[in-house]
Design an enzyme around this catalytic site. Structure first.
Site, PDB file in Angstrom:
ATOM      1  N   ARG A 107       0.883  -1.173   0.000  1.00 40.20           N
ATOM      2  CA  ARG A 107       0.000   0.000   0.000  1.00 40.20           C
ATOM      3  C   ARG A 107       0.911   1.211   0.000  1.00 40.20           C
ATOM      4  O   ARG A 107       1.724   1.394   0.916  1.00 40.20           O
ATOM      5  CB  ARG A 107      -0.920   0.002   1.219  1.00 40.20           C
ATOM      6  CG  ARG A 107      -1.608   1.340   1.420  1.00 40.20           C
ATOM      7  CD  ARG A 107      -2.698   1.312   2.455  1.00 40.20           C
ATOM      8  NE  ARG A 107      -3.874   0.637   1.941  1.00 40.20           N
ATOM      9  CZ  ARG A 107      -5.089   0.726   2.500  1.00 40.20           C
ATOM     10  NH1 ARG A 107      -5.261   1.440   3.602  1.00 40.20           N
ATOM     11  NH2 ARG A 107      -6.115   0.092   1.979  1.00 40.20           N
ATOM     12  N   HIS A 134      -7.565   0.915  -6.296  1.00 38.77           N
ATOM     13  CA  HIS A 134      -7.752   0.051  -5.119  1.00 38.77           C
ATOM     14  C   HIS A 134      -8.479  -1.236  -5.575  1.00 38.77           C
ATOM     15  O   HIS A 134      -9.622  -1.488  -5.192  1.00 38.77           O
ATOM     16  CB  HIS A 134      -8.568   0.803  -4.059  1.00 38.77           C
ATOM     17  CG  HIS A 134      -8.508   0.220  -2.688  1.00 38.77           C
ATOM     18  ND1 HIS A 134      -7.733  -0.879  -2.351  1.00 38.77           N
ATOM     19  CD2 HIS A 134      -9.149   0.574  -1.540  1.00 38.77           C
ATOM     20  CE1 HIS A 134      -7.899  -1.154  -1.063  1.00 38.77           C
ATOM     21  NE2 HIS A 134      -8.751  -0.296  -0.554  1.00 38.77           N
ATOM     22  N   GLN A 137     -10.223  -3.800  -3.103  1.00 42.60           N
ATOM     23  CA  GLN A 137     -11.501  -3.311  -2.573  1.00 42.60           C
ATOM     24  C   GLN A 137     -12.636  -3.630  -3.541  1.00 42.60           C
ATOM     25  O   GLN A 137     -13.713  -4.078  -3.132  1.00 42.60           O
ATOM     26  CB  GLN A 137     -11.423  -1.791  -2.348  1.00 42.60           C
ATOM     27  CG  GLN A 137     -12.723  -1.200  -1.847  1.00 42.60           C
ATOM     28  CD  GLN A 137     -13.079  -1.684  -0.445  1.00 42.60           C
ATOM     29  OE1 GLN A 137     -12.264  -1.602   0.451  1.00 42.60           O
ATOM     30  NE2 GLN A 137     -14.286  -2.208  -0.268  1.00 42.60           N
ATOM     31  N   ASP A 222     -17.339   7.402  -0.985  1.00 47.17           N
ATOM     32  CA  ASP A 222     -16.094   7.182  -0.240  1.00 47.17           C
ATOM     33  C   ASP A 222     -15.763   8.490   0.476  1.00 47.17           C
ATOM     34  O   ASP A 222     -16.362   9.538   0.194  1.00 47.17           O
ATOM     35  CB  ASP A 222     -14.976   6.779  -1.228  1.00 47.17           C
ATOM     36  CG  ASP A 222     -13.669   6.395  -0.536  1.00 47.17           C
ATOM     37  OD1 ASP A 222     -13.665   6.166   0.693  1.00 47.17           O
ATOM     38  OD2 ASP A 222     -12.638   6.329  -1.238  1.00 47.17           O
ATOM     39  N   CYS A 261     -16.315   1.741   1.035  1.00 45.89           N
ATOM     40  CA  CYS A 261     -15.149   0.906   1.350  1.00 45.89           C
ATOM     41  C   CYS A 261     -14.706   1.037   2.799  1.00 45.89           C
ATOM     42  O   CYS A 261     -14.017   0.156   3.315  1.00 45.89           O
ATOM     43  CB  CYS A 261     -14.005   1.221   0.392  1.00 45.89           C
ATOM     44  SG  CYS A 261     -13.329   2.884   0.584  1.00 45.89           S
ATOM     45  N   ARG A 289     -13.598  -8.434   2.045  1.00 49.10           N
ATOM     46  CA  ARG A 289     -12.192  -8.199   1.722  1.00 49.10           C
ATOM     47  C   ARG A 289     -11.395  -9.481   1.958  1.00 49.10           C
ATOM     48  O   ARG A 289     -10.521  -9.853   1.173  1.00 49.10           O
ATOM     49  CB  ARG A 289     -11.621  -7.062   2.587  1.00 49.10           C
ATOM     50  CG  ARG A 289     -12.205  -5.682   2.325  1.00 49.10           C
ATOM     51  CD  ARG A 289     -11.825  -5.146   0.955  1.00 49.10           C
ATOM     52  NE  ARG A 289     -10.392  -5.117   0.764  1.00 49.10           N
ATOM     53  CZ  ARG A 289      -9.575  -4.143   1.182  1.00 49.10           C
ATOM     54  NH1 ARG A 289     -10.083  -3.098   1.811  1.00 49.10           N
ATOM     55  NH2 ARG A 289      -8.279  -4.190   0.945  1.00 49.10           N
TER      56      ARG A 289
HETATM   57  N1   CP Z   1     -11.169  -0.056   2.684  1.00 45.46           N
HETATM   58  C1   CP Z   1      -9.885  -0.115   3.082  1.00 45.46           C
HETATM   59  O1   CP Z   1      -8.969  -0.332   2.295  1.00 45.46           O
HETATM   60  O2   CP Z   1      -9.720   0.026   4.438  1.00 45.46           O
HETATM   61  P1   CP Z   1      -8.329   0.213   5.193  1.00 45.46           P
HETATM   62  O3   CP Z   1      -7.767   1.543   4.800  1.00 45.46           O
HETATM   63  O4   CP Z   1      -8.692   0.138   6.641  1.00 45.46           O
HETATM   64  O5   CP Z   1      -7.402  -0.901   4.796  1.00 45.46           O
HETATM   65  N1  NVA Z   2      -9.960   6.821  -1.104  1.00 48.22           N
HETATM   66  C1  NVA Z   2      -9.522   6.374   0.183  1.00 48.22           C
HETATM   67  C2  NVA Z   2      -9.742   4.891   0.351  1.00 48.22           C
HETATM   68  C3  NVA Z   2      -9.386   4.368   1.709  1.00 48.22           C
HETATM   69  C4  NVA Z   2      -9.551   2.882   1.809  1.00 48.22           C
HETATM   70  C5  NVA Z   2      -8.055   6.711   0.372  1.00 48.22           C
HETATM   71  O1  NVA Z   2      -7.264   6.562  -0.569  1.00 48.22           O
HETATM   72  O2  NVA Z   2      -7.684   7.149   1.460  1.00 48.22           O
END
Ligand code: CP
Ligand code: NVA
Length: 305
Positions: A107, A134, A137, A222, A261, A289
């Protein structure tokens, strides 16, 4: 080598195979303690490195538990406590982790870092979120939609608010799996032309939230402030008209479902009434997930699709 960098890495057949496997495996262990390994333990002896340059709750725990249930194990590496956080290159990190672990999830912010990791790793690399996309997700979201009894082809998905990384992956899924996305995003926060092009003609932007949700099967939003973005009052103000509330949900189909998400900000992108209401599938979506990623991992190792 199978890297899962975006949904196009698996393609329509791979996505369908991953979803079918996830449905089967989830049903096969219904009611079991979460930490018990699946009967076939298909990734016994395998270890996944989880590299985080950004915060996470769901991705971190669901990938760790996914490996336990597949009979393997995971190592969580917060970049800030590794040499990556002190400037060791992604390329060198990829080579080193490949010597210890059987797969790497990362990530990060810049999508190019994910691609660099994949380029230099000699084990499968998985996108655990970048500023651009993502995909894990959205695999969970597709699984949740299927479980709700809806088929993907012909589905209408409405997106409200910020044209961000999660929308980009939904748009990519639409192009690959033949459903439609209608996005209403605030001026200045619309998805890029490049992101929309991945929808292969199945995704369009409209100005009005009401138009986006009209007749929708699924309504998605989101957070308005993604990780790495400044908490800007101007952005919150621009996005305020795009909040998903009960009146907006009422314009969608009567059996429409709401997805998010998470993490969520009740009172900003969605009201508590909607996210905690009967049309919301967020807890199932979050649990999925785990189930989706188990099958993504199996796909990476050539066990699925
Ligand atoms: N939806 C998601 O990716 O959650 P986290 O940021 O908690 O991993
Ligand atoms: N769009 C958000 C998703 C978090 C899971 C971010 O990138 O922070």
């Amino acid at each position: 080598m199978r890297h899962f960098l975006d949904l196009s890495s698996a393609g329509p057949d791979g996505i369908a195979a991953i979803l079918a496997d996830a449905l089967d495996r989830k049903a096969a262990r219904a009611g079991w303690p979460k930490g018990r390994a699946d009967a076939d333990a298909p990734l016994a002896g395998h270890t996944l490195a989880l590299v985080f340059e950004k915060s996470s709750t769901r991705t971190r725990v669901s990938f760790d538990m996914a490996m336990r249930q597949l009979g393997g194990s995971a190592l969580v590496l917060d970049a800030g406590t590794t040499q990556l956080g002190r400037g060791e290159t992604v390329a060198d990190t990829a080579r080193v982790l490949s010597g210890y672990c059987d797969a790497i999830m990362i990530r990060t912010d810049d999508h190019a870092k994910l691609e660099e990791m994949a380029h230099h790793a000699t084990v499968p690399v998985i996108n655990g979120l970048t500023d651009q996309s993502h995909p894990c997700q959205i695999m969970a979201d597709l699984l949740t939609i299927l479980e709700s009894g809806k088929a993907l082809p012909g589905l209408k998905v409405a997106w409200l608010g910020d044209g961000n990384n999660v929308l980009a992956s939904i748009v990519e899924a639409a192009g690959l799996m033949h459903f439609d996305v209608v996005a209403a995003c605030a001026q200045g926060f619309q998805p890029s032309d490049e992101d929309m092009a991945r929808g292969q003609g199945r995704a369009r932007c409209v100005a009005s939230p009401a138009e986006a949700v009209e007749g929708a099967d699924i309504v998605v939003t989101d957070t308005w402030i993604s990780m790495g973005q400044l908490h800007a009052e101007t952005k919150l103000a621009a996005l305020a008209p795009y909040q998903v509330d009960a009146a907006l949900m009422a314009r969608a189909k009567p059996d429409a479902k709401f997805l998010h998400c998470l993490p969520a900000h009740r009172g900003e992108e969605v009201t508590a009434e909607v996210i905690d209401g009967p049309q919301s599938l967020i807890w199932r979506e979050a649990e999925n997930r785990l189930h989706a990623q188990k099958s993504i991992l199996r796909w990476c190792f050539g066990q699925v699709g």
